[in-house]
Design a protein around this motif. Structure first.
Motif, mmCIF file in Angstrom:
data_model
loop_
_atom_site.group_PDB
_atom_site.id
_atom_site.type_symbol
_atom_site.label_atom_id
_atom_site.label_comp_id
_atom_site.label_asym_id
_atom_site.label_seq_id
_atom_site.Cartn_x
_atom_site.Cartn_y
_atom_site.Cartn_z
ATOM 1 N N MET A 1 0.814 -1.253 -0.114
ATOM 2 C CA MET A 1 -0.032 0.203 0.148
ATOM 3 C C MET A 1 0.743 1.346 -0.093
ATOM 4 O O MET A 1 0.493 2.325 -0.473
ATOM 5 C CB MET A 1 -1.145 0.140 1.001
ATOM 6 C CG MET A 1 -2.002 -1.023 1.147
ATOM 7 S SD MET A 1 -3.001 -1.198 -0.505
ATOM 8 C CE MET A 1 -3.474 0.249 -0.440
ATOM 9 N N TYR A 2 2.057 1.161 0.693
ATOM 10 C CA TYR A 2 2.817 2.424 0.327
ATOM 11 C C TYR A 2 3.254 2.886 -0.989
ATOM 12 O O TYR A 2 3.173 3.786 -1.397
ATOM 13 C CB TYR A 2 4.385 2.115 1.191
ATOM 14 C CG TYR A 2 5.201 3.158 0.651
ATOM 15 C CD1 TYR A 2 5.218 4.543 1.207
ATOM 16 C CD2 TYR A 2 6.328 2.875 -0.224
ATOM 17 C CE1 TYR A 2 6.215 5.425 0.913
ATOM 18 C CE2 TYR A 2 7.298 4.027 -0.609
ATOM 19 C CZ TYR A 2 7.244 5.206 0.229
ATOM 20 O OH TYR A 2 8.120 6.217 -0.409
ATOM 21 N N GLN A 3 3.495 1.648 -1.743
ATOM 22 C CA GLN A 3 3.984 1.904 -3.154
ATOM 23 C C GLN A 3 2.719 2.339 -3.772
ATOM 24 O O GLN A 3 2.810 3.175 -4.607
ATOM 25 C CB GLN A 3 4.041 0.434 -3.848
ATOM 26 C CG GLN A 3 5.648 -0.144 -3.330
ATOM 27 C CD GLN A 3 5.700 -1.629 -4.006
ATOM 28 O OE1 GLN A 3 5.983 -1.916 -5.043
ATOM 29 N NE2 GLN A 3 5.416 -2.395 -2.818
ATOM 30 N N HIS A 4 1.486 2.018 -3.617
ATOM 31 C CA HIS A 4 0.172 2.464 -4.166
ATOM 32 C C HIS A 4 -0.037 3.846 -3.947
ATOM 33 O O HIS A 4 -0.216 4.700 -4.846
ATOM 34 C CB HIS A 4 -0.833 1.606 -3.822
ATOM 35 C CG HIS A 4 -2.242 2.293 -4.177
ATOM 36 N ND1 HIS A 4 -2.640 2.771 -5.424
ATOM 37 C CD2 HIS A 4 -3.496 2.526 -3.409
ATOM 38 C CE1 HIS A 4 -3.921 3.188 -5.199
ATOM 39 N NE2 HIS A 4 -4.270 2.887 -3.893
ATOM 40 N N VAL A 5 0.102 4.137 -2.757
ATOM 41 C CA VAL A 5 0.087 5.770 -2.207
ATOM 42 C C VAL A 5 1.051 6.500 -2.793
ATOM 43 O O VAL A 5 0.896 7.614 -3.326
ATOM 44 C CB VAL A 5 -0.118 5.665 -0.706
ATOM 45 C CG1 VAL A 5 0.114 6.976 -0.223
ATOM 46 C CG2 VAL A 5 -1.489 4.965 -0.157
ATOM 47 N N HIS A 6 2.360 6.266 -2.659
ATOM 48 C CA HIS A 6 3.510 6.854 -3.123
ATOM 49 C C HIS A 6 3.411 7.306 -4.417
ATOM 50 O O HIS A 6 3.776 8.398 -4.905
ATOM 51 C CB HIS A 6 4.819 6.331 -2.600
ATOM 52 C CG HIS A 6 6.079 7.060 -3.113
ATOM 53 N ND1 HIS A 6 6.495 7.965 -2.551
ATOM 54 C CD2 HIS A 6 6.810 6.567 -4.397
ATOM 55 C CE1 HIS A 6 7.693 8.478 -3.188
ATOM 56 N NE2 HIS A 6 7.574 7.663 -4.284
ATOM 57 N N ALA A 7 3.266 6.331 -5.282
ATOM 58 C CA ALA A 7 3.109 6.415 -6.710
ATOM 59 C C ALA A 7 2.028 7.620 -7.206
ATOM 60 O O ALA A 7 2.132 7.847 -8.090
ATOM 61 C CB ALA A 7 2.716 4.971 -7.414
ATOM 62 N N GLN A 8 0.859 7.539 -6.371
ATOM 63 C CA GLN A 8 -0.062 8.669 -6.631
ATOM 64 C C GLN A 8 0.663 9.912 -6.225
ATOM 65 O O GLN A 8 -0.215 11.180 -6.345
ATOM 66 C CB GLN A 8 -1.318 8.434 -6.208
ATOM 67 C CG GLN A 8 -2.026 6.978 -6.645
ATOM 68 C CD GLN A 8 -3.364 6.603 -5.980
ATOM 69 O OE1 GLN A 8 -4.280 7.366 -6.207
ATOM 70 N NE2 GLN A 8 -3.594 5.684 -5.146
#
Length: 710
Positions: free
Chosen positions: A94-101
């Motif tokens: 979920m960090y990757q998902h949030v950071h990527a946005q």
């Protein structure tokens, strides 16, 4: 950059971190800029090989193998942050998902703040108490405008900014639970129950109350006894401390003039000392902190533990599940967050009824479930009666995962009380469709619902919360919002406490003491408190230290967000006995328990001190003689500092990391790390290296074993 509707609050931040090769965008093209669609999620299967060295979405067994391999590498530095320190598989995704946005989130904010930190504040050498300031002290400017020197500034900051706030927070919690117990006895329609009658009668007798009266009258009298003691003036000795604290310690505290009066009066007394141009004795400030630590334990932590167990049932050892994979897209998902699980307990009870499950189904869901988060969830997970309620689905995670949890899109309602609800959550709630509800007047968030805490009306309030949750689910379903739930769930054993551990040992501490004497268990370490977003931490430091300790035959007790770390790394699973040293492994195998015993929440540290006290009583020694180390390897906030002062008052070695803001004063450092021990109290040690920390624990435990002659 895109601004949210919260005035000057920014949810979407400029994505200037795309140079990091370890973070891919939602689209998988490696460019994080411009990917602001909340309904786009990266493919975990696509990233599985990169992050877990396998070709497909990993099983928990494979994740646990990866975690153990990962901490053998260079996970403590800045390079590759934060994925180098995040060992929770759900949080990694979920960090990757949030950071990527480009969404603001705790790890990215920490990284930004680290670049602009003030070294004066880090050392405790900054003061903003009066209009002549702010003042800062260094070698060339050794005194503030008022004349204060570094020793006073640092010690005063320690008391005022940390210990008084932490102590008052825990005592406030106890006050609210006493208020709730009273409501349970006086208001049959409140929805509250007295679930552990025997515990109520036991502690009422200890308090000198008549336990032969009607149980409701006993409950009211006991609640009033607690409330009266909390409000006692500081110059009158605390009744709860006299009843609950070890007699040998009480003698020392009186000798050192550390025996506290009423908790709230003690906080006011200490804060008054912190006024500008008032107290200028740094040692007195530090001893005041220890005195507050005693109040923090017996009028805060221990008192609230007793009261909550009377209302919700004492802990019972059982198996449970933890992590984001417990969310269910087809169900109404309620997250209860905070530290005071009073309203949540009633919400779970009602949600478990056929009536409310049917209401959820009429809204198009397959059912309704409640999941705990941070310490509130750990408490609910451990209480016997909550564990029996069908709607309680388990524990979600630690405080670091809050934003990422809402970003799944699966959380319909997030109810919160007390602390550990971070200020960005309303922004996430708006973006991902979560209804947020405050359930206590002590906490407010912008653009969120409020169901005011009234113990006398808790059933009605719980019904209102459930109605809001079902409405939020119906809206999610109608809008056909995309949901992504990381498919990770860990098995764990929970429910450990003084009573349940003693019962598992056959009703006596002798088997545990025998194992310690024989050397199968060298000693006990409590790994408690929070997790931090810091370099080298993020749960990774806790995991690495705990692994090293159990390999050295040291039994670990966990409490707080550290318990979630133990759960998502598999250390709270009985299978982890195979990872312990030969002696501890044999003990765990014979009892069918893990080498890490989860006592639950940070507030359950109160029960850990009770366990230690009973062991000391059995051995007929003072608490400072026990082979015990208290560790907070990733402490975060004020309550953790107050809890450290409690441990020092009881005579224990207390390890903390990161380095607290006291290094600007050699006197303060020497007093906390050396002088307090010469007084018969405990002492503080600070170490950030996991390997060095393990050796400090081992050395101290072996020293205490030698002093005991074992």
């Amino acid at each position: 950059m895109q601004l949210s509707d919260q005035g000057n609050e920014t949810l979407i931040k400029s994505t200037d971190q795309t140079s990091r090769g370890d973070v891919e965008s939602v689209s998988g093209k490696g460019d994080a800029s411009g990917t602001n669609d909340p309904n786009r999620h990266f493919d975990v299967h696509q990233n599985a090989k990169k992050y877990y060295d396998i070709e497909k979405s990993p099983s928990m067994e494979e994740v646990h193998k990866w975690q153990r391999k990962h901490i053998q590498g260079t996970d403590q530095g800045k390079e590759g942050f934060p994925l180098n320190v995040i060992v929770d598989p759900a949080m990694r995704e979920m960090y990757q998902h949030v950071h990527a946005q480009g969404l603001t989130n705790v790890f990215d904010r920490f990284d930004q703040q680290e670049k602009i930190r003030c070294t004066f504040c880090v050392q405790g050498l900054s003061c903003q108490l009066c209009a002549n300031g702010p003042c800062r002290i260094n070698a060339k400017v050794p005194r503030g405008a008022c004349g204060v020197d570094a020793d006073v500034m640092v010690s005063r900051n320690f008391v005022y900014r940390h210990v008084t706030i932490g102590t008052s927070a825990n005592i406030f919690h106890a006050q609210q639970v006493a208020r709730t117990l009273k409501a349970a006895a006086e208001n049959p329609d409140s929805g509250l129950k007295i679930r552990d009658k025997d515990k109520l009668l036991k502690y009422a007798e200890m308090a000198g109350l008549d336990s032969h009266e009607d149980v409701k009258k006993v409950a009211v009298n006991f609640a009033n006894w607690v409330l009266e003691d909390i409000s006692r003036p500081y110059w009158e000795e605390s009744a709860m401390t006299k009843v609950f604290a070890p007699p040998k310690r009480q003698e020392l505290w009186r000798k050192l003039k550390l025996f506290p009066g009423g908790g709230f009066s003690e906080v006011a007394f200490a804060q008054t000392k912190c006024m500008t141009n008032l107290n200028a004795d740094p040692v007195d400030f530090l001893l005041t902190s220890v005195r507050l630590g005693i109040a923090n334990e017996y009028q805060g932590l221990f008192a609230l533990d007793i009261l909550q167990e009377i209302l919700m049932g004492t802990q019972k050892i059982r198996t449970a599940k933890q992590n984001m994979g417990l969310l269910n897209k087809e169900k109404v998902n309620i997250i209860t967050n905070g530290h005071m699980p009073l309203a949540a307990h009633i919400v779970i009870e009602l949600a478990s009824s056929p009536e409310w499950q049917e209401k959820a189904k009429k809204a198009g869901a397959t059912g309704l479930q409640v999941l705990g988060h941070v310490c509130e969830g750990q408490q609910l997970l451990n209480y016997e009666d909550t564990g029996k309620m069908s709607a309680y689905a388990g524990q979600e995670g630690e405080w670091l995962s809050e934003e990422y949890l809402l970003a799944t899109g699966a959380v319909d309602l997030f109810m919160f009380d007390y602390n550990c609800t971070i200020p960005t959550l309303p922004l996430y709630a708006k973006r991902f469709g979560t209804t947020m509800v405050s359930t206590h007047e002590v906490i407010r968030m912008p653009d969120t619902e409020v169901v005011e805490f009234k113990p006398e009306e808790m059933r009605k309030q719980a019904e209102k919360i459930l109605d809001m949750a079902i409405a939020a689910y119906a809206k999610r379903k109608a809008e056909n919002r995309e949901v992504y739930i990381p498919p990770h769930v860990s098995d764990c054993m929970i429910g450990f406490s003084t009573e349940s551990v003693k019962a598992a040992l056959g009703g006596s501490w002798k088997p545990l003491i025998d194992a310690i004497v024989e050397g199968k268990i060298r000693g006990i370490a409590t790994i408690v408190g929070c997790t931090t977003a810091r370099y080298g931490q993020g749960g990774s430091n806790i995991f690495k230290i705990t692994k090293g300790l159990i390999e050295k035959d040291i039994l670990v007790l966990s409490g707080g967000c550290t318990s979630s770390v133990m759960q998502y790394t598999g250390l709270a699973d009985p299978k982890a006995a195979d990872e312990a040293g030969a002696g501890l492994k044999a003990v765990c195998k014979s009892l069918g328990i893990p080498p890490v015993l989860s006592y639950g929440a940070c507030v359950d540290i109160g029960k850990m001190t009770q366990t230690a006290m009973e062991i000391a009583d059995t051995l007929d020694v003072d608490t400072n003689m026990l082979p015990i180390v208290i560790g907070a390897p990733e402490y975060l906030e004020q309550k953790a500092v107050a809890d450290a002062c409690t441990a020092i008052a009881l005579g224990w070695l207390v390890h903390v990391a990161p380095v607290p803001s006291v290094t600007g004063s050699d006197l303060v450092v020497k007093t906390l790390t050396e002088t307090t021990e010469t007084l018969g109290l405990g002492k503080l040690t600070v170490e950030t290296s996991a390997e060095k920390t393990i050796q400090i624990y081992v050395d101290h435990i072996e020293k205490k074993r030698k002093e005991l002659g074992i």
